[in-house]
Design a protein around this motif. Structure first.
Motif, PDB file in Angstrom:
ATOM      1  N   SER A  95      49.998  42.063  35.227  1.00  0.00           N
ATOM      2  CA  SER A  95      49.420  41.734  36.519  1.00  0.00           C
ATOM      3  C   SER A  95      48.139  40.921  36.340  1.00  0.00           C
ATOM      4  O   SER A  95      47.438  41.028  35.330  1.00  0.00           O
ATOM      5  CB  SER A  95      49.116  43.004  37.312  1.00  0.00           C
ATOM      6  OG  SER A  95      48.162  43.795  36.616  1.00  0.00           O
ATOM      7  N   ARG A  96      47.835  40.109  37.346  1.00  0.00           N
ATOM      8  CA  ARG A  96      46.619  39.318  37.312  1.00  0.00           C
ATOM      9  C   ARG A  96      45.374  40.184  37.416  1.00  0.00           C
ATOM     10  O   ARG A  96      44.336  39.869  36.811  1.00  0.00           O
ATOM     11  CB  ARG A  96      46.639  38.301  38.448  1.00  0.00           C
ATOM     12  CG  ARG A  96      47.722  37.235  38.320  1.00  0.00           C
ATOM     13  CD  ARG A  96      47.591  36.221  39.432  1.00  0.00           C
ATOM     14  NE  ARG A  96      48.593  35.167  39.299  1.00  0.00           N
ATOM     15  CZ  ARG A  96      48.722  34.159  40.159  1.00  0.00           C
ATOM     16  NH1 ARG A  96      47.894  34.076  41.213  1.00  0.00           N
ATOM     17  NH2 ARG A  96      49.656  33.245  39.971  1.00  0.00           N
ATOM     18  N   ARG A  97      45.467  41.253  38.156  1.00  0.00           N
ATOM     19  CA  ARG A  97      44.313  42.141  38.298  1.00  0.00           C
ATOM     20  C   ARG A  97      43.939  42.765  36.954  1.00  0.00           C
ATOM     21  O   ARG A  97      42.758  42.842  36.610  1.00  0.00           O
ATOM     22  CB  ARG A  97      44.619  43.224  39.323  1.00  0.00           C
ATOM     23  CG  ARG A  97      43.447  44.167  39.590  1.00  0.00           C
ATOM     24  CD  ARG A  97      43.818  45.189  40.646  1.00  0.00           C
ATOM     25  NE  ARG A  97      42.687  46.083  40.915  1.00  0.00           N
ATOM     26  CZ  ARG A  97      42.739  47.096  41.768  1.00  0.00           C
ATOM     27  NH1 ARG A  97      43.866  47.324  42.479  1.00  0.00           N
ATOM     28  NH2 ARG A  97      41.687  47.871  41.950  1.00  0.00           N
ATOM     29  N   ALA A  98      44.952  43.173  36.203  1.00  0.00           N
ATOM     30  CA  ALA A  98      44.667  43.758  34.885  1.00  0.00           C
ATOM     31  C   ALA A  98      44.086  42.719  33.937  1.00  0.00           C
ATOM     32  O   ALA A  98      43.199  43.020  33.135  1.00  0.00           O
ATOM     33  CB  ALA A  98      45.947  44.358  34.305  1.00  0.00           C
ATOM     34  N   LYS A  99      44.568  41.477  34.036  1.00  0.00           N
ATOM     35  CA  LYS A  99      44.014  40.417  33.182  1.00  0.00           C
ATOM     36  C   LYS A  99      42.562  40.122  33.530  1.00  0.00           C
ATOM     37  O   LYS A  99      41.743  39.912  32.635  1.00  0.00           O
ATOM     38  CB  LYS A  99      44.858  39.148  33.336  1.00  0.00           C
ATOM     39  CG  LYS A  99      46.264  39.268  32.746  1.00  0.00           C
ATOM     40  CD  LYS A  99      47.020  37.962  32.917  1.00  0.00           C
ATOM     41  CE  LYS A  99      48.427  38.077  32.319  1.00  0.00           C
ATOM     42  NZ  LYS A  99      49.195  36.810  32.495  1.00  0.00           N
ATOM     43  N   ARG A 100      42.215  40.120  34.836  1.00  0.00           N
ATOM     44  CA  ARG A 100      40.836  39.888  35.232  1.00  0.00           C
ATOM     45  C   ARG A 100      39.930  41.020  34.763  1.00  0.00           C
ATOM     46  O   ARG A 100      38.813  40.779  34.291  1.00  0.00           O
ATOM     47  CB  ARG A 100      40.740  39.720  36.747  1.00  0.00           C
ATOM     48  CG  ARG A 100      41.294  38.393  37.271  1.00  0.00           C
ATOM     49  CD  ARG A 100      40.830  38.153  38.691  1.00  0.00           C
ATOM     50  NE  ARG A 100      41.323  39.181  39.590  1.00  0.00           N
ATOM     51  CZ  ARG A 100      42.451  39.084  40.306  1.00  0.00           C
ATOM     52  NH1 ARG A 100      43.191  37.985  40.216  1.00  0.00           N
ATOM     53  NH2 ARG A 100      42.822  40.062  41.106  1.00  0.00           N
ATOM     54  N   LYS A 101      40.395  42.255  34.879  1.00  0.00           N
ATOM     55  CA  LYS A 101      39.595  43.383  34.420  1.00  0.00           C
ATOM     56  C   LYS A 101      39.409  43.333  32.904  1.00  0.00           C
ATOM     57  O   LYS A 101      38.321  43.628  32.397  1.00  0.00           O
ATOM     58  CB  LYS A 101      40.271  44.696  34.829  1.00  0.00           C
ATOM     59  CG  LYS A 101      40.251  44.960  36.328  1.00  0.00           C
ATOM     60  CD  LYS A 101      40.902  46.288  36.668  1.00  0.00           C
ATOM     61  CE  LYS A 101      40.145  47.450  36.065  1.00  0.00           C
ATOM     62  NZ  LYS A 101      40.726  48.749  36.457  1.00  0.00           N
TER      63      LYS A 101
END
Length: 283
Positions: A201-207
């Motif tokens: 997920s993009r959210r996990a990559k940003r975190k």
């Protein structure tokens, strides 16, 4: 009879090496650091007010002569990245659409080269100024800057300007800059060697990206504090910060000759720019 073919070797890009003098005992290396600072400042101001082709060519000629006298090897130059060449080409093409005189005729069509020539002039000016600053970095020891700045700023003592403290701060910053760059390179290489989890997920990559940035900044601050503590202990063991700017630093005969040559060449270039060559180039 067959011979084994050697696989092609990939050349590693050469990084930018600054604040580390090239070994040598040339006339440029032995010149006073204050003279180099005066020349860089004076030529920078000169090109700021008169950024024509003649002054740029004159300063470039002086830089080329200094490189030849200092015997700077070709391997000292860093590798220019490909993306920079692409940006220069894109900037030249974009500037060419601005048009302007002089004009060239191709059949029934006319093209203005004014924008492209201005872009080339600014590019060459930037290269000359970068080469001028690099010459000071490649031919001057970092320890010579603080006494030179203290000597040049001696008239400011009457105004109660803390010139010695400024010279010490400049010397410490110049000494710490190469060390911190090496430490940051090691930290960046260690970060690249760390195994990365597979994130979907993009959210996990940003975190994950934000967490890595926080870790990298924390490590960089820790390294900078450790280096600062070590440098402070070394300075205290050698007599304190006052010894950094207390070294004897005065110009010699070759420094006055160099300043005279720079002034004469700059004056000739200015006269040619304002009279003969500058008028013909504008027309």
């Amino acid at each position: 009879m067959t011979t084994a073919s050697t696989p092609p070797t990939n050349r590693q890009p050469k990084p930018v090496v600054l604040l580390r003098p090239v070994p040598g005992r040339t006339v440029i290396h032995e010149m006073w650091a204050g003279t180099k600072l005066i020349v860089v400042f004076g030529l920078g101001v000169f090109l700021t007010f008169y950024p024509g082709w003649v002054p740029i060519g004159a300063v470039g000629l002086m830089v080329a002569v200094a490189i030849w006298l200092a015997r700077i090897p070709r391997g000292t130059l860093p590798t220019v990245p490909k993306w920079l060449w692409l940006l220069l080409i894109l900037g030249g093409v974009t500037a060419a659409f601005a048009g302007g005189s002089p004009d060239i005729a191709l059949g029934s069509m006319q093209f203005g080269l004014g924008g492209l020539l201005n872009f080339l002039r600014i590019t060459v000016l930037s290269i000359v100024l970068l080469a001028l600053g690099a010459m000071v970095s490649w031919t001057t020891n970092v320890s010579e800057f603080a006494p030179a700045v203290a000597t040049l700023g001696r008239p400011l003592r009457r105004l109660r300007v803390p010139i010695e403290d400024w010279a010490v701060a400049l010397a410490l910053a110049l000494r710490a800059f190469p060390m911190l760059i090496d430490e940051f390179r090691v930290l960046y290489a260690a970060r690249k060697l760390r195994p990365r989890p597979v994130l979907t997920s993009r959210r996990a990559k940003r975190k994950r990206w934000s967490a890595e940035m926080v870790d990298l900044l924390a490590a960089a601050i820790t390294v900078a504090l450790r280096r600062g503590d070590e440098m402070g202990d070394a300075i205290a063991a050698r007599g304190g910060t006052g010894q950094i700017s207390a070294a004897p630093s005065t110009p010699k005969t070759r420094d006055w000759v160099t300043l005279a040559i720079v002034v004469v060449v700059s004056a000739i270039a200015l006269v040619l720019e304002l009279t003969i060559l500058g008028t013909s180039a504008a027309s």
